[in-house]
Design a protein around this motif. Structure first.
Motif, PDB file in Angstrom:
ATOM      1  N   GLN A  55      -6.044  34.984   0.199  1.00  0.00           N
ATOM      2  CA  GLN A  55      -5.016  34.397  -0.649  1.00  0.00           C
ATOM      3  C   GLN A  55      -5.399  32.992  -1.098  1.00  0.00           C
ATOM      4  O   GLN A  55      -6.157  32.293  -0.421  1.00  0.00           O
ATOM      5  CB  GLN A  55      -3.674  34.359   0.071  1.00  0.00           C
ATOM      6  N   PRO A  56      -4.854  32.586  -2.259  1.00  0.00           N
ATOM      7  CA  PRO A  56      -5.010  31.198  -2.691  1.00  0.00           C
ATOM      8  C   PRO A  56      -3.918  30.332  -2.076  1.00  0.00           C
ATOM      9  O   PRO A  56      -2.931  30.832  -1.520  1.00  0.00           O
ATOM     10  CB  PRO A  56      -4.837  31.289  -4.208  1.00  0.00           C
ATOM     11  N   TYR A  57      -4.105  29.013  -2.155  1.00  0.00           N
ATOM     12  CA  TYR A  57      -3.112  28.044  -1.690  1.00  0.00           C
ATOM     13  C   TYR A  57      -2.916  26.996  -2.776  1.00  0.00           C
ATOM     14  O   TYR A  57      -3.819  26.739  -3.595  1.00  0.00           O
ATOM     15  CB  TYR A  57      -3.570  27.352  -0.405  1.00  0.00           C
ATOM     16  N   ASN A  58      -1.725  26.403  -2.818  1.00  0.00           N
ATOM     17  CA  ASN A  58      -1.506  25.283  -3.736  1.00  0.00           C
ATOM     18  C   ASN A  58      -0.972  24.084  -2.956  1.00  0.00           C
ATOM     19  O   ASN A  58      -0.320  24.238  -1.915  1.00  0.00           O
ATOM     20  CB  ASN A  58      -0.591  25.675  -4.905  1.00  0.00           C
ATOM     21  N   GLY A  61       5.838  29.338   2.317  1.00  0.00           N
ATOM     22  CA  GLY A  61       4.953  28.899   3.397  1.00  0.00           C
ATOM     23  C   GLY A  61       4.720  27.400   3.441  1.00  0.00           C
ATOM     24  O   GLY A  61       3.629  26.941   3.804  1.00  0.00           O
ATOM     25  N   ARG A  62       5.718  26.612   3.080  1.00  0.00           N
ATOM     26  CA  ARG A  62       5.547  25.159   3.020  1.00  0.00           C
ATOM     27  C   ARG A  62       5.096  24.596   4.369  1.00  0.00           C
ATOM     28  O   ARG A  62       5.680  24.872   5.409  1.00  0.00           O
ATOM     29  CB  ARG A  62       6.856  24.500   2.597  1.00  0.00           C
ATOM     30  N   THR A  63       4.016  23.784   4.304  1.00  0.00           N
ATOM     31  CA  THR A  63       3.482  23.158   5.516  1.00  0.00           C
ATOM     32  C   THR A  63       3.107  21.712   5.207  1.00  0.00           C
ATOM     33  O   THR A  63       2.326  21.460   4.272  1.00  0.00           O
ATOM     34  CB  THR A  63       2.229  23.903   6.012  1.00  0.00           C
ATOM     35  N   PRO A  91       0.835  -1.217   0.000  1.00  0.00           N
ATOM     36  CA  PRO A  91       0.000   0.000   0.000  1.00  0.00           C
ATOM     37  C   PRO A  91       0.861   1.254   0.000  1.00  0.00           C
ATOM     38  O   PRO A  91       2.020   1.237   0.424  1.00  0.00           O
ATOM     39  CB  PRO A  91      -0.792  -0.132   1.298  1.00  0.00           C
ATOM     40  N   TYR A  92       0.237   2.372  -0.443  1.00  0.00           N
ATOM     41  CA  TYR A  92       0.957   3.629  -0.577  1.00  0.00           C
ATOM     42  C   TYR A  92       0.565   4.583   0.554  1.00  0.00           C
ATOM     43  O   TYR A  92      -0.588   4.617   0.999  1.00  0.00           O
ATOM     44  CB  TYR A  92       0.666   4.273  -1.933  1.00  0.00           C
ATOM     45  N   THR A  93       1.538   5.314   0.981  1.00  0.00           N
ATOM     46  CA  THR A  93       1.325   6.351   1.991  1.00  0.00           C
ATOM     47  C   THR A  93       1.548   7.714   1.333  1.00  0.00           C
ATOM     48  O   THR A  93       2.462   7.879   0.524  1.00  0.00           O
ATOM     49  CB  THR A  93       2.312   6.174   3.152  1.00  0.00           C
ATOM     50  N   TYR A  94       0.690   8.665   1.715  1.00  0.00           N
ATOM     51  CA  TYR A  94       0.727   9.985   1.060  1.00  0.00           C
ATOM     52  C   TYR A  94       1.040  11.083   2.076  1.00  0.00           C
ATOM     53  O   TYR A  94       0.535  11.064   3.209  1.00  0.00           O
ATOM     54  CB  TYR A  94      -0.612  10.299   0.393  1.00  0.00           C
ATOM     55  N   GLU A  95       1.881  11.998   1.668  1.00  0.00           N
ATOM     56  CA  GLU A  95       2.099  13.229   2.415  1.00  0.00           C
ATOM     57  C   GLU A  95       1.477  14.377   1.638  1.00  0.00           C
ATOM     58  O   GLU A  95       1.785  14.560   0.451  1.00  0.00           O
ATOM     59  CB  GLU A  95       3.594  13.513   2.599  1.00  0.00           C
ATOM     60  N   LEU A  96       0.611  15.139   2.293  1.00  0.00           N
ATOM     61  CA  LEU A  96      -0.006  16.294   1.650  1.00  0.00           C
ATOM     62  C   LEU A  96       0.705  17.553   2.146  1.00  0.00           C
ATOM     63  O   LEU A  96       0.765  17.805   3.357  1.00  0.00           O
ATOM     64  CB  LEU A  96      -1.496  16.361   1.974  1.00  0.00           C
ATOM     65  N   VAL A  97       1.234  18.329   1.201  1.00  0.00           N
ATOM     66  CA  VAL A  97       1.989  19.538   1.519  1.00  0.00           C
ATOM     67  C   VAL A  97       1.239  20.738   0.957  1.00  0.00           C
ATOM     68  O   VAL A  97       0.751  20.710  -0.176  1.00  0.00           O
ATOM     69  CB  VAL A  97       3.408  19.486   0.924  1.00  0.00           C
TER      70      VAL A  97
END
Length: 957
Positions: free
Chosen positions: A585-588, A563-565, A547-553
């Motif tokens: 503001q927008p975010y990506n 502003g990396r989080t 299975p795959y694990t995901y990191e959401l940044v």
């Protein structure tokens, strides 16, 4: 004796008037450049004269080339002409056409006024003094601009004669049939007729002057006299009295300059024409012509032209314009059914065939204009004739490129290939366009190039001899990329081909693909965004086992890594991001993923939230939105974005409930919408805010990813017709850094310490790519500020401030500067386009530096051979120097033996590089010499502008 002398004088005066009475009716002077290697032009003078005068054209004529060369009198004019004489043809109605040509080579680039002047006009021109008009000189001029940056150029050519007839009470129409061989844009303006260079005719009355006419066709008033600036239709509605009238207009030519980024005026041709008005018992003939059209170069165009006359009179149909003037394969205008080209009066209805075999040399961006003219012939031979004009526009379009194919080279690049282009000899460039997901349209008729708002973006352009291209610019897995290519032809003729057939390539989905970044809550502190992504559906699970694990940044803004989080590490594919400032503001977002062994495999493409912007209008609101996402926001399978708004009740008081008011067809109109209340018939009120959000619909064009992808913008509120400007911003000054107040051109200036000065020791002496950064604060009442305008003055003078940029953030970096010197002011602009007052100025100054050595050894060993200002090897460079004045004296400082000044040379050497010779070139012996160097710097602070260096230098051989 006195009586006899007076009588003789009077007789001689009348004889002189008769001798000069050329009786010119109309004319024009045009030019064509006839050499590609020199500035040689051929000028054609066309004069229409009254044949009731026995005087010959040219007697007393004066041709001025605007460069010192003047030809005067008929013998000189003919001797210098191409053919050696004037050519005259009788065209009836007491009028003859006189033609002569000359050639002239200009010395160099410039703007030249070429003119022809001759005595006199014909008598009894109603609006030029009546009976005394034959005392007024006739003068026409052509202006030519020769500019190497604008390429070869000739003047417009006028194909329809400048003599026309009109009827009392009937609208008069004339068109010059102007055609520009270079394909330049033409514009038309009425002017006052001239009688000499820079001298207008006096008296002159325009044709809508109440003493000339007060009626229009049908009995209304007042009269109208105008020229259409785009088509050249000159209209007089309507003549009131019989007689002869003269008017003048100019035909300007404009060309786009890639150097200035705007259209430049190349010159103009003046037409001075005559209108003969008669009393008519006649109705105007009629023309039936095709609709404007486009045709592919290399094909033949045929069309039926039909003329009728309500009175049953015979008609004469004529055709003029560019297609008949081209150098190769000109058009034909033939009579039916016999297919002859004789121009004569024929029974109505009169039918004619327009036939044109086009070729690639006819390709241009502007349509060719064909002017059709019909004239009737009343049964009464003394009755005047009536005419009508109709215009037909024909655009000759370049063929579509063929053979476009696409294939995947790697997961990060796609190779395109296509056939050699059929019109490559005209040296177009090939433009490559790309979009996400297929877009179906048929390139035909006048659907030229790439349709606006189709979602295609220009990737690159290549030389026409190149037939392949590799696209490796940020290609994203899972995306269906579609391409078309278009040939774009060079100016001045220009032209765009039909688009090629579309070809698409689907990149395998071997990484996660973000599908949703949807604003669910708008707030400055508690905003919420819903994020969703797919698993890597086409990954090789043998190499990268699940299975795959995901990191959401998460990052701030549409793109970038500010502003990396790290938000979460999860095996799920959805996440609700909370506690955000979605109002401002927008975010990506980006997804990183790991396999079962916790090995980082790759990352998804980034995807931003949708950002809505608005501009208040009078009882209306303009909306626009954008997002930086890997999918397309303009897809034909779901072409509408949804518009939601509050206050949809009759009283516009319901702030809480949002209603779907309309949808925007984004594949045709782009990502924008105009709300004027028409959806429910209730106009917007100017005394309250209306709030909106947009639901976008898009897709990857990948059948493995469901479509459409639904994402919302933030809620945005705006007041229509808001006339209250925001508060002015305040530019921030770091209290920890020193500031200095200096005297500026208009008062004190505050100068900040510039951290860029410290970095200069690491830059080469030739470095000239500077930047300044400013930040500010602003009281954004009601979240109404849409953007900030940044103004810059290089001198600090108030009159020198100009707009250099805009920002939606409270900071701005001014890049690409040749120096650091300058002052800034900032204003705030709200959503109704109200601009605040400018902030107080803050300035940066240059950090000047200059240092000279005390020894040099001019012995030609390549080391320290000249007396030279320190440069980079010493970690020191001359900085921001404007001039240097250097003088060398003997050791006692009395006799000057050498001097150098950068103001005396076109290539100044601020390093000096004195080689130890005196002013006569004689080698000086070893010894100690005294020098002075006055250095002027480019600075705001005048106290630092000039620095004088005085010292001894040791010359060692």
């Amino acid at each position: 004796m006195l009586r006899k002398l007076l009588l003789l004088t009077i007789l001689l005066s009348f004889a002189a008037i008769e001798a000069w009475a050329t009786h010119i009716r109309a004319g024009e002077l045009t030019a064509v450049r006839i050499s590609q290697s020199s500035l040689r032009y051929r000028f054609t003078l066309v004069i229409y004269r009254d044949t009731e005068s026995g005087v010959i054209v040219g007697e007393g004529g004066l041709l001025n080339f605007g460069q010192g060369r003047i030809l005067e009198g008929k013998p000189e004019l003919e001797a210098a002409s191409v053919s050696g004489s004037f050519s005259e043809t009788n065209i009836g109605n007491q009028t003859s056409k006189v033609v002569i040509e000359w050639e002239h080579t200009f010395d160099g680039p410039g703007v030249y006024v070429v003119s022809y002047t001759e005595q006199n006009r014909n008598a009894n021109i109603v609006n030029l003094g009546g009976a005394s008009s034959d005392n007024i000189p006739f003068h026409i001029e052509t202006v030519i601009r020769i500019d190497p940056g604008l390429d070869v150029n000739g003047t417009p050519q006028l194909t329809i004669p400048p003599i026309d007839r009109a009827c009392i009470g009937a609208k008069f129409i004339h068109n010059p049939g102007a055609y520009d061989p270079d394909g330049d844009s033409l514009a038309y303006k009425l002017v006052t007729p001239l009688q000499d260079r820079g001298t207008e005719v006096v008296p002159y009355l325009p044709l809508d002057d109440p003493s000339i006419s007060t009626i229009s066709e049908g009995g209304g008033s007042p009269a109208q006299f105008s020229i259409d600036p785009e088509t050249g239709d000159l209209i007089w509605n309507a003549p009131m009295f019989a007689g002869e009238y003269n008017v003048a207009f100019i035909v300007e030519e404009w060309r786009f300059s890639s150097f200035t980024g705007r259209y430049e005026l190349l010159g103009y041709v003046t037409r001075d024409m005559q209108i003969i008005v008669e009393d008519c018992d006649n109705e105007r003939p009629l023309l039936e012509i095709p609709n404007d059209t486009c045709i592919e170069a290399g094909t033949q165009l045929e069309a039926l032209i039909r003329a009728t006359d309500p009175d049953g009179n015979d008609v004469l149909v004529e055709a003029f314009g560019g297609p008949f003037q081209v150098n190769t394969s000109p058009a034909e205008f033939l009579n039916l059914p016999g297919l002859d080209d004789t121009r004569d009066f024929r029974p109505e209805p009169s039918e004619h065939l327009f036939r044109w075999q086009t070729n690639f040399s006819h390709i241009q961006s502007r349509p060719f204009e064909v002017q059709f003219k019909v004239t009737d012939q009343p049964n009464d031979p003394d009755a005047p004739k009536l005419t009508d004009f109709q215009r037909w526009n024909i655009k000759v379009v370049a063929p579509a490129p063929t053979g476009l194919t696409a294939s995947i080279l790697t997961g990060q690049s796609i190779e395109l290939n296509w056939d050699d282009y059929v019109a490559a000899n005209l040296n177009p460039k090939m433009e490559i366009y790309k979009r996400v997901e297929s877009y179906d349209f048929t390139p035909e008729n006048c659907n030229v190039g790439i349709p606006a708002n189709s979602g295609y973006e220009l990737v690159d352009d290549v030389a026409i001899g190149q037939t392949s291209f590799t696209d490796d610019n940020d290609l994203r897995p899972g995306v269906n990329y579609c391409y078309r290519i278009v040939a774009e032809f060079p100016l001045p003729s220009g032209g765009t081909s039909y688009a090629s057939s579309e070809v698409c390539v689907l990149i395998p989905l071997d990484v996660p693909a973000i599908t949703n970044v949807s604003v669910e809550e708008t707030s400055d502190t508690n905003g919420e965004i819903f994020v969703k992504w797919t698993s890597p559906l086409e990954i090789d699970q043998t190499l990268f086992p699940p299975p795959y694990t995901y990191e959401l940044v998460r990052y701030n803004g549409f793109n970038g890594t500010s502003g990396r989080t790290l938000l979460t590490t999860t095996t799920d594919t959805v996440f609700n991001d909370t506690g955000l400032n979605t109002m401002d503001q927008p975010y990506n977002y980006q997804v990183r993923f790991y396999d079962a062994g916790d090995n980082l495999i790759d990352s998804s493409a980034t995807a931003s939230s949708v950002r809505l912007e608005a501009l208040g209008r009078v009882k209306a609101v303009d909306l626009s939105w954008s997002a930086d996402v890997p999918w397309s926001l303009q897809i034909q399978s779901a072409p509408y974005h949804l518009i939601y708004r509050n206050r949809t009740d009759a009283a516009a008081e319901d702030e809480s409930n949002f209603v779907l008011i309309d949808s925007a067809l984004v594949t045709a109109d782009g990502l924008k919408y105009y709300d004027d209340g028409s959806f429910n018939g209730i106009e917007l009120l100017d005394d309250r805010e209306y709030c909106y959000f947009i639901t976008t619909r898009g897709g990857y064009g990948n059948p493995k990813i469901p479509s459409p992808l639904i994402n919302n913008s933030q809620i945005l509120c705006v007041q229509p017709n808001d006339e209250v400007a925001p508060e002015k911003p305040v530019i921030e000054v770091d209290p920890e850094k020193p500031t200095e107040e200096i005297e500026g051109p208009d008062g004190p200036l505050v100068v900040l310490e510039n951290e860029n000065c410290e970095r200069l020791q690491f830059e080469p002496c030739s470095f000239a790519n500077f930047s300044n950064t400013i930040t500010w604060t602003s009281d954004d009442i009601g979240d109404d500020i849409a953007r900030y305008n940044i103004y810059f003055s290089p001198t600090g003078a108030e009159a020198d401030y100009s707009l250099v940029g805009t920002s939606q953030q409270t900071s701005f970096q001014h890049t690409g500067l040749a120096s650091l010197k300058g002052c800034y002011k900032v204003s705030a602009v709200d959503r109704s386009n109200n601009e605040s007052a400018l902030s107080s100025a803050i300035c940066f100054d240059n950090c000047p530096y200059y240092e000279l050595p005390n020894t040099f050894t001019p012995n030609d060993d390549g080391i320290n051979d000249t007396f030279r200002a320190f440069d980079q090897p010493n970690g020191k460079c001359p900085r921001f120097v404007e001039s240097v004045v250097f003088k060398v004296f003997d050791r006692w400082g009395g006799k000057e033996i050498f001097s150098y000044s950068t103001t005396d040379t076109t290539e100044p050497n601020f390093f000096i590089d004195w080689n130890g010779l005196d002013s006569n070139g004689v080698q000086l012996p070893s010894g100690t010499y005294y020098y002075t160097a006055t250095v002027t710097f480019d600075v705001l602070d005048k106290r630092k502008e000039t620095q004088e260096f005085k010292n001894w230098v040791k010359l060692i051989r």
